[in-house]
Design a protein around this motif. Structure first.
Motif, PDB file in Angstrom:
ATOM      1  N   ASP A  68      34.045  61.160 -26.044  1.00  0.00           N
ATOM      2  CA  ASP A  68      34.949  61.910 -25.155  1.00  0.00           C
ATOM      3  C   ASP A  68      34.360  62.880 -24.243  1.00  0.00           C
ATOM      4  N   GLY A  69      33.173  63.724 -24.775  1.00  0.00           N
ATOM      5  CA  GLY A  69      32.521  64.641 -24.070  1.00  0.00           C
ATOM      6  C   GLY A  69      31.754  64.194 -23.133  1.00  0.00           C
ATOM      7  N   MET A  70      30.699  63.033 -23.497  1.00  0.00           N
ATOM      8  CA  MET A  70      30.112  62.451 -22.645  1.00  0.00           C
ATOM      9  C   MET A  70      30.716  62.104 -21.400  1.00  0.00           C
ATOM     10  N   ALA A  71      32.024  61.140 -21.518  1.00  0.00           N
ATOM     11  CA  ALA A  71      32.675  61.094 -20.261  1.00  0.00           C
ATOM     12  C   ALA A  71      33.246  61.987 -19.396  1.00  0.00           C
ATOM     13  N   ALA A  72      33.531  63.152 -20.200  1.00  0.00           N
ATOM     14  CA  ALA A  72      34.173  64.159 -19.508  1.00  0.00           C
ATOM     15  C   ALA A  72      32.946  64.687 -18.550  1.00  0.00           C
ATOM     16  N   GLN A  73      31.777  65.113 -19.164  1.00  0.00           N
ATOM     17  CA  GLN A  73      30.655  65.567 -18.271  1.00  0.00           C
ATOM     18  C   GLN A  73      30.355  64.545 -17.013  1.00  0.00           C
ATOM     19  N   PHE A  74      30.349  63.228 -17.492  1.00  0.00           N
ATOM     20  CA  PHE A  74      29.999  62.321 -16.466  1.00  0.00           C
ATOM     21  C   PHE A  74      30.964  62.247 -15.265  1.00  0.00           C
TER      22      PHE A  74
ATOM     23  N   ARG B 100      28.393  60.257 -32.431  1.00  0.00           N
ATOM     24  CA  ARG B 100      29.269  61.170 -32.082  1.00  0.00           C
ATOM     25  C   ARG B 100      28.593  62.570 -31.851  1.00  0.00           C
ATOM     26  N   SER B 101      27.660  63.031 -32.273  1.00  0.00           N
ATOM     27  CA  SER B 101      27.043  64.278 -32.389  1.00  0.00           C
ATOM     28  C   SER B 101      26.793  64.604 -30.597  1.00  0.00           C
ATOM     29  N   PHE B 102      26.722  63.812 -29.898  1.00  0.00           N
ATOM     30  CA  PHE B 102      26.412  64.203 -28.568  1.00  0.00           C
ATOM     31  C   PHE B 102      27.586  64.578 -27.654  1.00  0.00           C
ATOM     32  N   ASN B 103      28.856  64.431 -28.083  1.00  0.00           N
ATOM     33  CA  ASN B 103      29.885  65.022 -27.184  1.00  0.00           C
ATOM     34  C   ASN B 103      30.032  66.361 -27.158  1.00  0.00           C
ATOM     35  N   ALA B 104      29.566  67.166 -28.236  1.00  0.00           N
ATOM     36  CA  ALA B 104      29.556  68.506 -28.269  1.00  0.00           C
ATOM     37  C   ALA B 104      28.385  69.218 -27.424  1.00  0.00           C
ATOM     38  N   ALA B 105      27.689  68.293 -27.145  1.00  0.00           N
ATOM     39  CA  ALA B 105      26.360  68.985 -26.583  1.00  0.00           C
ATOM     40  C   ALA B 105      26.246  68.343 -25.232  1.00  0.00           C
ATOM     41  N   ALA B 106      27.338  67.607 -24.382  1.00  0.00           N
ATOM     42  CA  ALA B 106      27.197  66.987 -23.290  1.00  0.00           C
ATOM     43  C   ALA B 106      26.534  67.773 -22.216  1.00  0.00           C
ATOM     44  N   ALA B 107      27.087  69.022 -21.955  1.00  0.00           N
ATOM     45  CA  ALA B 107      26.376  69.775 -20.887  1.00  0.00           C
ATOM     46  C   ALA B 107      24.927  69.969 -21.026  1.00  0.00           C
ATOM     47  N   GLN B 108      24.708  70.469 -21.987  1.00  0.00           N
ATOM     48  CA  GLN B 108      23.159  70.703 -22.488  1.00  0.00           C
ATOM     49  C   GLN B 108      22.160  69.105 -22.380  1.00  0.00           C
ATOM     50  N   TYR B 109      22.880  68.020 -22.692  1.00  0.00           N
ATOM     51  CA  TYR B 109      22.218  66.711 -22.373  1.00  0.00           C
ATOM     52  C   TYR B 109      21.891  66.598 -21.139  1.00  0.00           C
ATOM     53  N   ALA B 110      23.232  66.955 -20.314  1.00  0.00           N
ATOM     54  CA  ALA B 110      22.886  66.402 -18.596  1.00  0.00           C
ATOM     55  C   ALA B 110      21.898  67.543 -18.109  1.00  0.00           C
TER      56      ALA B 110
END
Length: 256
Positions: free
Chosen positions: A76-82, A11-21
């Motif tokens: 949630d966060g990853m899908a929104a960034q996608f 779950r930790s990725f959702n708060a860092a989705a923009a950084q991940y991308a």
């Protein structure tokens, strides 16, 4: 500190989705050549489902190869960034343990950096259900090769502070998870592709910070480590540019 659970790390990725991308590495063309060769068909025109798609790094590359690709992402966060980054590629919510897809509907199921978040006792039967006869399950990970001295030294520093380097940890753990196929119906073939990218040190550090190992320890601990790490890297790379080297470990199995 209590050790973070597998679910907490997922779950930790959702708060860092923009950084991940923005900072995670991509994948080389040779990987997709190998997927086509070992999968027995071209990606062009194939129906591909990219599971655990995250922010769409692999999904976009599959799309560029001409695949009719559908992304599946639980966060949630990853899908929104996608959706912000790839508005032209369809995405549905779900995960590999219970795919929201029709039976025998995909030519390829792909998992880029994602299979280790599944439970193979559920994910393997689901893959076999969704793949068409002759379809292929392709799993891959960018892993950090420890024959590169600076990578090896950094991995030691990370392990001392936080535990095993995430991109080292996946070198082996993903394969073990895949090869624990509870059905006995998958016969995986392995393939490795080495590649590299030249990037600023700050991009490298932001990439590191986007891994769950750092995210679950919180910003204070991560920032302290990454600040120290920047100075060490500048001592080795005074121009501020480093070459990250990766081995992409691919596992692929076709259905009968």
């Amino acid at each position: 500190m209590t050790a973070p659970s597998h679910a907490d790390r997922a779950r930790s990725f959702n708060a860092a989705a923009a950084q991940y991308a923005a900072n995670r590495p991509s994948y080389p063309p040779a990987l997709f050549d190998a997927i086509e060769e070992l999968g027995g068909r071209s990606l062009t025109g194939a129906r591909v489902v990219d599971v655990g798609a995250g922010t769409g790094i692999a999904t976009e590359l599959l799309h560029r190869r001409g695949a009719a690709v559908l992304a599946v992402e639980p966060g949630d966060g990853m899908a929104a960034q996608f959706r912000r980054t790839h508005p032209d590629i369809p995405i549905v919510r779900g995960n590999g343990n219970a795919l929201p897809l029709a039976t025998a509907s995909a030519d390829f199921l792909t998992y880029a950096q994602a299979w280790h978040w599944t439970d193979p006792t559920h994910a393997v039967p689901e893959a076999l259900r969704v793949l068409r006869p002759g379809g292929a399950l392709a799993l891959w990970w960018n892993t950090t090769p420890l024959d590169i001295p600076w990578h090896a030294a950094q991995a030691v520093r990370i392990e001392k502070r936080f535990g095993t380097h995430p991109a080292v940890e996946q070198n082996g753990s993903g394969a073990r998870a895949a090869l624990s196929d509870p059905t006995g119906l998958l016969d995986f073939t392995g393939h490795k592709v080495r590649w590299s990218r030249r990037i600023p040190i700050d991009t490298h550090l932001a990439n590191l910070g986007s891994h769950s190992l750092f995210l679950v320890h919180g910003p204070e601990a991560s920032t302290t480590f990454l600040t120290e790490e920047k100075q060490l890297l500048l001592d080795t790379f005074p121009d501020g540019i480093i070459e990250e080297t990766y081995d992409v470990d691919l596992l692929i199995a076709t259905t009968s």
